[in-house]
Design an enzyme around this catalytic site. Structure first.
Site, PDB file in Angstrom:
ATOM      1  NE  ARG A  55      81.530  33.937  27.626  1.00 49.63           N
ATOM      2  CZ  ARG A  55      82.241  35.043  27.731  1.00 49.63           C
ATOM      3  NH1 ARG A  55      82.264  35.901  26.752  1.00 49.63           N
ATOM      4  NH2 ARG A  55      82.941  35.301  28.822  1.00 49.63           N
ATOM      5  CB  THR A  56      76.719  31.171  31.713  1.00 53.65           C
ATOM      6  OG1 THR A  56      77.986  30.711  31.242  1.00 53.65           O
ATOM      7  CG2 THR A  56      75.840  29.991  32.055  1.00 53.65           C
ATOM      8  CE  LYS A  84      69.019  39.990  54.697  1.00 57.28           C
ATOM      9  NZ  LYS A  84      67.562  40.078  54.562  1.00 57.28           N
ATOM     10  NE  ARG A 106      78.683  30.344  36.259  1.00 56.84           N
ATOM     11  CZ  ARG A 106      79.308  30.765  35.158  1.00 56.84           C
ATOM     12  NH1 ARG A 106      79.971  31.899  35.184  1.00 56.84           N
ATOM     13  NH2 ARG A 106      79.275  30.067  34.040  1.00 56.84           N
ATOM     14  CG  HIS A 134      79.808  25.447  32.826  1.00 55.00           C
ATOM     15  ND1 HIS A 134      78.469  25.641  32.508  1.00 55.00           N
ATOM     16  CD2 HIS A 134      80.411  26.651  32.630  1.00 55.00           C
ATOM     17  CE1 HIS A 134      78.296  26.910  32.136  1.00 55.00           C
ATOM     18  NE2 HIS A 134      79.450  27.533  32.198  1.00 55.00           N
TER      19      HIS A 134
HETATM   20  C1  NCD Z   1      83.519  29.261  31.991  1.00 53.25           C
HETATM   21  C2  NCD Z   1      83.137  29.019  33.438  1.00 53.25           C
HETATM   22  O1  NCD Z   1      82.510  29.854  34.083  1.00 53.25           O
HETATM   23  O2  NCD Z   1      83.481  27.944  33.914  1.00 53.25           O
HETATM   24  N1  NCD Z   1      82.876  30.398  31.442  1.00 53.25           N
HETATM   25  C3  NCD Z   1      81.690  30.235  30.795  1.00 53.25           C
HETATM   26  O3  NCD Z   1      80.696  29.881  31.387  1.00 53.25           O
HETATM   27  N2  NCD Z   1      81.685  30.388  29.473  1.00 53.25           N
HETATM   28  C4  NCD Z   1      84.981  29.258  31.742  1.00 53.25           C
HETATM   29  C5  NCD Z   1      85.864  30.132  32.547  1.00 53.25           C
HETATM   30  O4  NCD Z   1      85.415  30.936  33.385  1.00 53.25           O
HETATM   31  O5  NCD Z   1      87.063  30.039  32.355  1.00 53.25           O
END
Ligand code: NCD
Length: 447
Positions: A55-56, A84, A106, A134
């Site tokens: 999703r993100t 590397k 991320r 997040h």
């Molecule tokens: C979340 C995350 O990556 O922290 N997912 C997301 O971005 N919607 C929640 C999760 O992974 O549980």
């Protein structure tokens, strides 16, 4: 971008007014999601994903394409130069130069997005840094809840599941506290909300914290470790030192999270004790109108039977991720019509750079992992005497035991009156005598 470069690394990087303004733009974008390709033509968004995502990443890429910009993506860690040994700092200098105008990161290390933001010339967005924060998921969560309930102040929100390692929970809790919502924490036993998160809720937003009797939520979990966090109301505080079913007549939302197994590192947890909900568990009167939220992916904690229930809003959260991320990206690029990008508000807290003294106590902090070769640990000084420091990168607080004087090399206990007399620029904080001795600081001069 010059002086006005803005990053979104923590939910603290946007003020409440700014968040509410972004909701207004997201509403406009959402009305006709395909009508905005004239906002960011010629700009490029880079997504750097060192951890899995559906999703993100896709919602950011979709948001940028819908704004008329382009996307470059590095999402397979096996083929990235990090394998590397390339550092985040070097990646930031390269990608945040000619390659892209805005970066979404991320990464598994807590504080990694702050590092990227410090080294990149372009805005950086944190799409999840380890178990830390997040903040863009929080924008989706707040925006969805705000649309459902019409406001955020005064809401009663239950946070359930893995409260220790869910970064979505931490950013959401900070934001809820800032907007004056109350929070009931119902953890998976062993995965309670971390002390440093609760301390920050208390210290920064004056939240009150009580033990909670969650008898009223018995259908959700048998946990006995619930915590209730409320906005500070001096006249009402004496009404409860433990909340009871009578204290809360209704809950506005339950925010469920999955067990963050990838961060559990061999912890011996009883999976059967994990909170699980479905329509059956949500029959009591106080939950009649409760919205059921989840950042997704869901595993077993919300039954599929819940999907048809009108209280379930988790797929709406995911869908609204596109317009709210469009608003955020256009905002950080200075492209929102009628809104001039202002410089970030200063935190107002002095910063201590720890060249030879105390390190962050969080083993997952970027200063102890990826960045250990090139980062100097930095702390906000929350209190001088007794010394209380908060890591600028991961937010974990620590109380150093000793303070040294850079010239006399004398040591004092960090709560001693002598410590207060050392000028801030002459102080060195140490976690204990061994570290101080190794740095050449002598006996405690105070006791
Ligand atoms: C979340 C995350 O990556 O922290 N997912 C997301 O971005 N919607 C929640 C999760 O992974 O549980």
């Amino acid at each position: 971008m010059g002086q006005s470069k803005r990053d979104f690394v923590s939910i603290d990087d946007l003020g409440n007014e700014e968040i509410l303004a972004l909701f207004g733009y997201a509403d406009e974008f959402n009305e006709d999601i395909k009508a905005w390709s004239d906002l960011c033509p010629g700009t490029i968004l880079a997504t750097l994903f060192f951890e899995p995502s559906t999703r993100t990443r896709l919602s950011f890429e979709s948001a940028m394409l819908r704004l008329g910009g382009g996307v470059i993506s590095a999402a397979d860690t096996k083929v990235m130069s990090a394998v590397k040994g390339e550092s985040l700092a070097d990646t930031a200098r390269v990608v945040g130069g000619r390659y892209a105008d805005i970066i979404v990161l991320r990464h598994q290390d807590e504080g990694s997005a702050r590092v990227l933001a410090n080294y990149a010339d372009v805005p950086v967005i944190n799409a999840g840094d380890g178990a830390h924060e997040h903040p863009t998921q929080t924008l989706c969560d707040l925006y969805t809840l705000w649309r459902e309930k019409g406001e955020l102040t005064g809401l009663e929100v239950v946070l359930a599941g893995d409260l220790k390692y869910s970064r979505t929970i931490h950013s959401f809790a900070y934001a809820l506290a800032r907007f004056g919502a109350s929070i009931v924490c119902v953890p998976f036993p062993g995965m309670e909300i971390p002390d440093h998160v609760v301390e920050r809720l208390q210290r920064d937003w004056n939240a009150d914290v009580d033990r909670a009797d969650v008898g009223d939520l018995a259908g959700i979990t048998a946990s006995k470790d619930a915590v209730y966090i409320t906005p500070h109301k001096p006249h009402q505080q004496s009404l409860f030192t433990r909340i009871s079913p009578q204290s809360v007549k209704k809950f506005d939302a339950i925010y469920m999270t999955r067990s963050q197994k990838e961060r559990h590192e061999g912890a011996n947890l009883d999976d059967l004790a994990y909170p699980r909900i479905g329509p059956e568990e949500l029959r009591q009167a106080s939950l009649k109108d409760t919205r059921v939220m989840h950042p997704l992916p869901r595993v077993d904690e919300i039954s599929y039977a819940m999907d048809q229930d009108p209280r379930a809003i988790y797929f709406r959260q995911a869908a609204l991720g596109v317009p709210i991320r469009m608003a955020l990206v256009a905002f950080l690029l200075g492209r929102l019509k009628g809104w001039k990008l202002a410089s970030p508000a200063p935190s107002g807290r002095p910063i201590y750079r720890s060249r030879s003294g105390v390190a962050c106590r969080n083993a997952h902090c970027v200063t102890r992992r990826e960045g250990r070769k090139y980062l100097v640990p930095e702390f906000w000084i929350l209190s001088d005497v007794p010394a209380l420091l908060r890591c600028v990168y991961c937010g974990v607080e620590r109380r150093p035991e000793l303070v040294g004087h850079t010239q006399s090399r004398k040591l004092h206990r960090s709560n001693a009156p002598e410590a207060a007399r050392i000028l801030p620029q002459r102080r060195v904080y140490f976690e204990g005598p061994a570290q101080a001795a190794a740095a050449g600081f002598g006996e405690d001069g105070s006791d």
